[in-house]
Design an enzyme around this catalytic site. Structure first.
Site, PDB file in Angstrom:
ATOM      1  N   HIS A  87       0.817  -1.217   0.000  1.00  0.00           N
ATOM      2  CA  HIS A  87       0.000   0.000   0.000  1.00  0.00           C
ATOM      3  C   HIS A  87       0.852   1.269   0.000  1.00  0.00           C
ATOM      4  O   HIS A  87       0.377   2.339  -0.399  1.00  0.00           O
ATOM      5  CB  HIS A  87      -0.909   0.032   1.234  1.00  0.00           C
ATOM      6  CG  HIS A  87      -1.952  -1.037   1.236  1.00  0.00           C
ATOM      7  ND1 HIS A  87      -2.743  -1.312   0.147  1.00  0.00           N
ATOM      8  CD2 HIS A  87      -2.339  -1.910   2.207  1.00  0.00           C
ATOM      9  CE1 HIS A  87      -3.569  -2.299   0.442  1.00  0.00           C
ATOM     10  NE2 HIS A  87      -3.348  -2.687   1.674  1.00  0.00           N
ATOM     11  N   CYS A  90       3.927  -1.202  -3.987  1.00  0.00           N
ATOM     12  CA  CYS A  90       3.591  -1.567  -5.364  1.00  0.00           C
ATOM     13  C   CYS A  90       4.121  -0.491  -6.318  1.00  0.00           C
ATOM     14  O   CYS A  90       3.936   0.709  -6.074  1.00  0.00           O
ATOM     15  CB  CYS A  90       2.072  -1.694  -5.512  1.00  0.00           C
ATOM     16  SG  CYS A  90       1.526  -1.946  -7.215  1.00  0.00           S
ATOM     17  N   GLU A 117      -3.438   3.064   1.522  1.00  0.00           N
ATOM     18  CA  GLU A 117      -2.855   3.538   0.264  1.00  0.00           C
ATOM     19  C   GLU A 117      -3.089   5.033   0.087  1.00  0.00           C
ATOM     20  O   GLU A 117      -2.184   5.779  -0.320  1.00  0.00           O
ATOM     21  CB  GLU A 117      -3.444   2.768  -0.921  1.00  0.00           C
ATOM     22  CG  GLU A 117      -2.839   3.193  -2.265  1.00  0.00           C
ATOM     23  CD  GLU A 117      -3.474   2.494  -3.447  1.00  0.00           C
ATOM     24  OE1 GLU A 117      -3.682   3.157  -4.485  1.00  0.00           O
ATOM     25  OE2 GLU A 117      -3.768   1.278  -3.337  1.00  0.00           O
ATOM     26  N   SER A 154     -10.597  -5.790   3.086  1.00  0.00           N
ATOM     27  CA  SER A 154      -9.917  -5.460   1.834  1.00  0.00           C
ATOM     28  C   SER A 154     -10.799  -4.579   0.963  1.00  0.00           C
ATOM     29  O   SER A 154     -11.947  -4.917   0.678  1.00  0.00           O
ATOM     30  CB  SER A 154      -9.560  -6.744   1.075  1.00  0.00           C
ATOM     31  OG  SER A 154      -9.163  -6.452  -0.243  1.00  0.00           O
ATOM     32  N   SER A 155     -10.242  -3.454   0.524  1.00  0.00           N
ATOM     33  CA  SER A 155     -10.998  -2.509  -0.307  1.00  0.00           C
ATOM     34  C   SER A 155     -11.391  -3.128  -1.638  1.00  0.00           C
ATOM     35  O   SER A 155     -12.540  -3.036  -2.063  1.00  0.00           O
ATOM     36  CB  SER A 155     -10.160  -1.250  -0.552  1.00  0.00           C
ATOM     37  OG  SER A 155     -10.781  -0.403  -1.495  1.00  0.00           O
ATOM     38  N   SER A 163      -5.753  -9.813  -2.481  1.00  0.00           N
ATOM     39  CA  SER A 163      -4.981 -10.243  -1.315  1.00  0.00           C
ATOM     40  C   SER A 163      -5.345 -11.656  -0.861  1.00  0.00           C
ATOM     41  O   SER A 163      -4.992 -12.061   0.245  1.00  0.00           O
ATOM     42  CB  SER A 163      -5.212  -9.256  -0.152  1.00  0.00           C
ATOM     43  OG  SER A 163      -4.803  -7.961  -0.502  1.00  0.00           O
TER      44      SER A 163
END
Length: 681
Positions: free
Chosen positions: A73, A95, A125, A223-224, A267
């Site tokens: 993130h 990333c 993030e 998790s988004s 993920s």
């Protein structure tokens, strides 16, 4: 019952990269901790904790002898500063796509431009991105929030803003937001930073859920990207469930569903996806066993006199547009519906069989009341083809089939009456090619998956893998024979502002814009278009970079060669004035060549400046008085064609009067005519 698993399910590139960093260091025996959970999946986090890798909330909590891993993130700039201040060892697993956003917002800050960030402000993030903004930054999580935000930001309508998005932001919502941004901020710099893998995952989830009775989304509830997948699937399939492990799977829903779709967040480990699929498979086998036993009992009890599913051999008696009549040696009349002749819908009955042909058939239905038997040739052929496909699955052999249709996500190729699904990503050499162009074509492909779950058969192939091999062979052959001066026929594949890229058969060369035409052009599209076949020759080869420069201009159309051949010195031409200077006028002689009419060659009398006599666009007759082919210069004279009854103006002190042949009087200044500036090619 069928299960379709999304090809994009599971770890994305950034997550896999971060997890691999941690595992590799643990395998090397290093002491490791992660700044926050390495990914949004508590099963994975617990697994790492068992190996001694704990998640910490602050870098200050990291042991001095440990390596801290920054998760995918990303983190604010202040965290890097704190790590440096404490002298900690760290590995940055941010990333690369998130790193790109950090760079963009830093650039905006250094330029004093506000930043608008699409995403959840509480997501790590987004917090990391905001931590790299040196100036104003604002977040919004929907088009509605953006509309509220635009009324609060004290900006003029035409002021610049930078607009970026969280890598997992909804693609559909992003498109809505962009309309608002473009309407309010006409000079906005928009960066589409949504991860391509994310958008592909969302599009595939929408497509699969649209045709499923049950949609299973696997992933952590925190998790988004998993939450967005769930919302997308729920909008298309009412029976959508979000589970974190196989234990949460509702087996009752699985047993009553005929078509099940499965996807997973970025993920979600492959291990968990496999556990869910294995649980589903066991439930399906159980339900199919009961169903099969029930069906067989009914068949035995009530349909003892029928021979459904029996194979017979028949002889074709007649052919009609919608069916084929066959003799199967029984009292009943046998017929094959047109759609049971072949898996290729483009074929007509007469293309498949001829009168007198003996064909092996499968009895589908017997109607004693009407005295008919419905038969299928397609299913027998498919079974034989399936048996062959199972043998070919391990051979990596290149097969040939015909593209029957375009379907969601790819194309269908018919091979031995079996339908082979070719995903769009494997159907063409590049993603921008139109799949519709493949319909009806014979294509070469190889099998990449042949599997069967219960009664559900899955055959997947790849055209691209064959094309890549063919292109590689073409490239190898090309480089063996390529040399400067050799001519080729190529196809224009793309255009840029500086030239055209041409496919020479597995190898690309470039025609520079200056090589496309002898005359000046502003854009390559004025001469060629994508898809055009062009005749080119190799001008230059860079052996190190394997770059090829191509020539395209026809030597016979070279305006200087045309001038040499058709316009010798003393030729009178119709010229057009195209430019004026203090020392003369430039006139177009032929397309691609301009000549200079020196000020002394414009009139019989002395003039102060060329514009006293001429203006741009004037058509004049002029005589070619000199040509320098080496320097690409042409000298013209209007004066040479004027009557000589009027004497020239008296020479000034800096002039020398020279008498020429044919009683002409030429005035020569300190800058002789032949040395005055002239237009080059």
């Amino acid at each position: 019952m069928s299960i379709r698993v999304a090809e994009t399910a599971g770890f994305c590139f950034g997550v896999k990269r971060a997890v691999d960093f941690v595992y590799n260091m643990l395998d090397e025996g290093k002491k490791v901790c992660t700044l926050g959970p390495i990914i949004h999946n508590m099963e994975m986090v617990r697994e790492l904790e068992e190996r001694g890798c704990n998640a910490i909330d602050r870098v200050e909590d990291c042991d001095a002898d440990a390596t801290v891993v920054i998760r995918s993130h990303g983190v604010p700039k202040s965290v890097y500063d704190k790590i440096a201040e404490l002298g900690l060892s760290y590995v940055d697993a941010t990333c690369p796509f998130v790193k790109k956003i950090h760079k963009i917002v830093r650039e905006a800050g250094s330029s004093g431009v506000p930043v608008l960030i699409a995403g959840n402000k509480d997501h790590p993030e987004i917090q990391g991105i905001m931590g790299h903004c040196e100036g104003e930054c604002y977040t919004f999580n929907s088009d509605g929030e953006l509309n509220e935000l635009t009324g609060k930001i004290p900006l003029e309508k035409n002021n610049d803003v930078f607009v970026v998005a969280q890598t997992t932001f909804s693609k559909k919502e992003w498109k809505k937001c962009l309309k608002t941004v473009k309407k309010v901020y006409t000079n906005a710099k928009i960066f589409d930073t949504i991860c391509k893998a994310t958008s592909e995952r969302q599009e595939e989830a929408e497509e699969i859920s649209s045709g499923s009775d049950l949609m299973v989304v696997i992933g952590d509830r925190h998790s988004s990207n998993t939450a967005k997948l769930y919302d997308i699937c729920k909008s298309k399939c009412a029976n959508t469930c979000l589970i974190e492990t196989a234990d949460e799977l509702d087996k009752n829903l699985v047993s009553i569903s005929r078509s099940i779709g499965v996807t997973a967040g970025a993920s979600t480990p492959a291990r968990i996806i496999k556990e869910v699929l294995d649980t589903m498979s066991e439930e399906i086998k159980s339900s199919e066993t009961v169903e099969t036993e029930s069906f067989e009992a009914m068949l035995e009890e009530n349909l003892k006199n029928l021979n459904t599913n029996e194979r017979v051999t028949g002889t074709v008696i007649s052919i009609a547009p919608n069916e084929v009549i066959v003799d199967v040696g029984r009292k009943q009349s046998g017929f094959i519906p047109a759609d049971e002749l072949s898996n290729d819908p483009t074929l007509k009955p007469e293309d498949v069989v001829k009168v007198g042909d003996e064909v092996e058939l499968l009895i589908m239905k017997t109607n004693d009341a009407e005295g008919t038997i419905m038969l299928s040739k397609r299913r027998v052929d498919a079974q034989k083809g399936w048996e062959e496909l199972q043998k070919l699955a391990e051979s990596d052999e290149v097969l040939t089939g015909k593209v029957a249709s375009v379907v969601k996500g790819g194309v269908i190729v018919v091979y031995n009456d079996n339908r082979v699904f070719i995903p769009a990503s494997q159907a063409t050499a590049s993603r921008d090619e139109n799949l519709e162009d493949l319909v009806g074509q014979e294509v070469q492909f190889r099998l990449i998956e042949v599997s069967q779950r219960g009664r559900m058969r899955r055959v997947v192939g790849s055209i691209r893998s064959v094309l890549r091999e063919q292109r590689a062979a073409q490239r190898a052959s090309f480089w063996e024979t390529c040399e400067v001066g050799k001519h080729y026929t190529g196809v224009v594949k793309s255009l840029t502002s500086y030239g055209a890229f041409v496919d020479l058969g597995g190898v690309f060369g470039m025609i520079h814009i200056s090589e496309l035409s002898w005359t000046h052009i502003k854009n390559p599209s004025e001469v060629v278009a994508v898809g055009d076949k062009v005749e080119v020759y190799v001008k230059d080869i860079n052996e190190e970079t394997k770059k090829i420069s191509l020539g395209y201009k026809d030597p016979d159309a070279n305006p200087w060669e045309i001038l040499r051949r058709d316009y010798p010195v003393d030729t009178v031409v119709d010229a057009t004035i195209v430019g004026l200077t203090t020392f003369g006028a430039f006139a177009n002689v032929i397309p691609g060549i301009d000549g200079l009419i020196h000020i002394s060659q414009i009139a019989n009398q002395r003039i102060e400046k060329p514009e006293d006599v001429l203006k741009i666009g004037d058509k004049v007759k002029a005589k070619i008085i000199a040509i320098d082919f080496d320097k690409k210069r042409v000298s013209l004279s209007i004066r040479a064609l004027l009557p000589v009854d009027e004497p020239a103006a008296p020479a000034e002190e800096d002039e020398v009067v020279v008498a020429s042949t044919e009683d002409e009087v030429v005035a020569s200044t300190e800058t002789p005519v032949e040395e005055a500036p002239a237009v080059e090619e």
